[in-house]
Scaffold this motif. Sequence first.
Motif, PDB file in Angstrom:
ATOM      1  N   ARG A  11      -0.047  -6.087 -15.181  1.00 51.29           N
ATOM      2  CA  ARG A  11       1.177  -6.353 -14.407  1.00 51.29           C
ATOM      3  C   ARG A  11       1.414  -5.286 -13.344  1.00 51.29           C
ATOM      4  O   ARG A  11       1.890  -5.586 -12.243  1.00 51.29           O
ATOM      5  N   LEU A  12       1.067  -4.052 -13.660  1.00 48.27           N
ATOM      6  CA  LEU A  12       1.280  -2.962 -12.702  1.00 48.27           C
ATOM      7  C   LEU A  12       0.284  -3.007 -11.543  1.00 48.27           C
ATOM      8  O   LEU A  12       0.585  -2.505 -10.456  1.00 48.27           O
ATOM      9  N   LEU A  13      -0.894  -3.601 -11.754  1.00 50.14           N
ATOM     10  CA  LEU A  13      -1.909  -3.660 -10.696  1.00 50.14           C
ATOM     11  C   LEU A  13      -1.943  -4.995  -9.957  1.00 50.14           C
ATOM     12  O   LEU A  13      -2.418  -5.056  -8.820  1.00 50.14           O
ATOM     13  N   ASP A  14      -1.451  -6.061 -10.575  1.00 49.11           N
ATOM     14  CA  ASP A  14      -1.484  -7.367  -9.924  1.00 49.11           C
ATOM     15  C   ASP A  14      -0.736  -7.331  -8.589  1.00 49.11           C
ATOM     16  O   ASP A  14       0.381  -6.803  -8.494  1.00 49.11           O
ATOM     17  N   GLY A  15      -1.368  -7.892  -7.567  1.00 49.31           N
ATOM     18  CA  GLY A  15      -0.757  -7.940  -6.252  1.00 49.31           C
ATOM     19  C   GLY A  15      -0.846  -6.644  -5.483  1.00 49.31           C
ATOM     20  O   GLY A  15      -0.327  -6.551  -4.360  1.00 49.31           O
ATOM     21  N   ARG A  16      -1.525  -5.650  -6.045  1.00 50.89           N
ATOM     22  CA  ARG A  16      -1.638  -4.346  -5.383  1.00 50.89           C
ATOM     23  C   ARG A  16      -3.087  -4.080  -4.964  1.00 50.89           C
ATOM     24  O   ARG A  16      -3.562  -2.944  -5.018  1.00 50.89           O
ATOM     25  N   GLU A  17      -3.795  -5.113  -4.557  1.00 51.31           N
ATOM     26  CA  GLU A  17      -5.202  -4.950  -4.202  1.00 51.31           C
ATOM     27  C   GLU A  17      -5.393  -3.911  -3.094  1.00 51.31           C
ATOM     28  O   GLU A  17      -6.331  -3.105  -3.160  1.00 51.31           O
ATOM     29  N   ARG A  18      -4.538  -3.915  -2.110  1.00 48.27           N
ATOM     30  CA  ARG A  18      -4.698  -2.947  -1.015  1.00 48.27           C
ATOM     31  C   ARG A  18      -4.429  -1.522  -1.487  1.00 48.27           C
ATOM     32  O   ARG A  18      -5.078  -0.566  -1.035  1.00 48.27           O
ATOM     33  N   GLU A  19      -3.476  -1.344  -2.405  1.00 49.26           N
ATOM     34  CA  GLU A  19      -3.240  -0.014  -2.963  1.00 49.26           C
ATOM     35  C   GLU A  19      -4.429   0.429  -3.807  1.00 49.26           C
ATOM     36  O   GLU A  19      -4.804   1.618  -3.797  1.00 49.26           O
ATOM     37  N   VAL A  20      -5.021  -0.496  -4.544  1.00 48.03           N
ATOM     38  CA  VAL A  20      -6.209  -0.179  -5.337  1.00 48.03           C
ATOM     39  C   VAL A  20      -7.352   0.235  -4.408  1.00 48.03           C
ATOM     40  O   VAL A  20      -8.035   1.246  -4.637  1.00 48.03           O
ATOM     41  N   LEU A  21      -7.581  -0.536  -3.351  1.00 44.13           N
ATOM     42  CA  LEU A  21      -8.622  -0.196  -2.386  1.00 44.13           C
ATOM     43  C   LEU A  21      -8.376   1.180  -1.776  1.00 44.13           C
ATOM     44  O   LEU A  21      -9.310   1.978  -1.619  1.00 44.13           O
ATOM     45  N   SER A  22      -7.133   1.469  -1.448  1.00 42.98           N
ATOM     46  CA  SER A  22      -6.798   2.769  -0.857  1.00 42.98           C
ATOM     47  C   SER A  22      -7.059   3.912  -1.838  1.00 42.98           C
ATOM     48  O   SER A  22      -7.597   4.960  -1.463  1.00 42.98           O
TER      49      SER A  22
END
Length: 340
Positions: A11-22
Motif C-alpha cells: 500500500r505504501l509503494l502502490d502508485g509511487r512508481e516514479r518515487e521508486v525509480l528516483s
Amino acid sequence: MLTIGNGDVRRLLDGREREVLSAVREAYLLHAAEDTSLPHSVFLRFPDDPSNRIIGLPAYLGGAEPLAGMKWIASFPGNVAEGLERASAAIIVNSMRTGRPVALVEGSTISARRTAASAALAAAALPSEEGRETGVSLIGCGVINFEVLRFLLVVRPEITDITVHDLDARRAAAFRDRCSAELAGDGRVVRVAEDAGAALSAHRLVSLATTATVPHLDLDACLPGTLVLHVSLRDVTVEGVLDAVNVVDDPDHVCRAATSVHLAETRVGSRSFIDATLGELLRDAEPGPRDPERTTLFSPFGLGVLDLALAGLVLREARAAGVGQEISGFLPEPRVAETV
C-alpha cells in the motif's frame, strides 16, 4: 522496533512508481560516487537441493539520510506449484547512531520493485537509435517480469505491443490475461509467443526473468540493436555475452555465483568485455543511443543498496502515516550506568 508487513509495504509503494525509480536511481548514483559499502552477497545453498537458496545482502547507503541493513531473501521455485510466491524476504534496517535494529520490513515486494526499477532505468539510459520503444518481449511469466513491464510503461509509455513467453503455456496465457486486464490500456496488445526465439525476435526490447540456473539462450534471434534486460542473470550463453555490448550494475558483484557474465569472465580471463555500469550511464545527462547493430545486454546482479533505498522510502512513509507495529521488549533494555 517497527515491523512493516507485506500488505502495508504494498500500500505504501502502490502508485509511487516514479518515487521508486528516483530512489533506485539515487542509490546507483551514490554507488557510482563510492558513497556506499557493499560486501559480497552470501549464498546459502543446501546439499542435494540445487534449486533452492537463501541470499543475504548486507549494505550501507550514504547520502543525506544514510542507511545500513541487510536483506535475507529465499528463492524456492517449488513454491509456485503450491500457490506460494517463489521468493520471500525480510529486510533489517539498523540505526546509524547505535547500530541497533530499528525496523523489520517484509522484503519480497521491495525486492521485485527495485529489480524492475533497475531494468526500467537501464531501458531509459540505453535508448534505441530512434529514441522510442514500441514493443517489448517478456520471457519468464512471473512476478518479476510483471513488475518490469509496469515500470517500463512508466519510462517508455509509447510501448503498445507486448509479447510474452514461458515454458509453461498455461502460465504464459494467465500472464497475458493479467497484463491485458491490469496494464494493457491505451490500445496496448499482449500476445503469447510459442517459443523463446519468436519472443527474442519480436521486439528490440527484451526482459529475461526466468528461474534458469544454466545458460540456454545465445541471443542469435535478436534483432539488430536489441536491448536485453538480463534480470535473471543465467539465461544467456557465454557466446551471447561476448557478442554483446555489456552493461552491468557492478562488475565485482555480477562476476560471481556462476552468472552468465561470470562464466564469460572465466572463459576469457578478464572483464574487458564489460563496457559500462548503469551508474556511469545515469551520470550522463544525455545518454547516447545504444549500438544499432549489436545486442546490448544489461546484467544487474541486484545490489543491497537498492533494497535499502526502497526500505528507507517505505520506512519514512510508514512513520508519516502511522503504519506498522512497534515491537517492545525485543532488544535489551538500556542499563543505568553505575556510579562510584
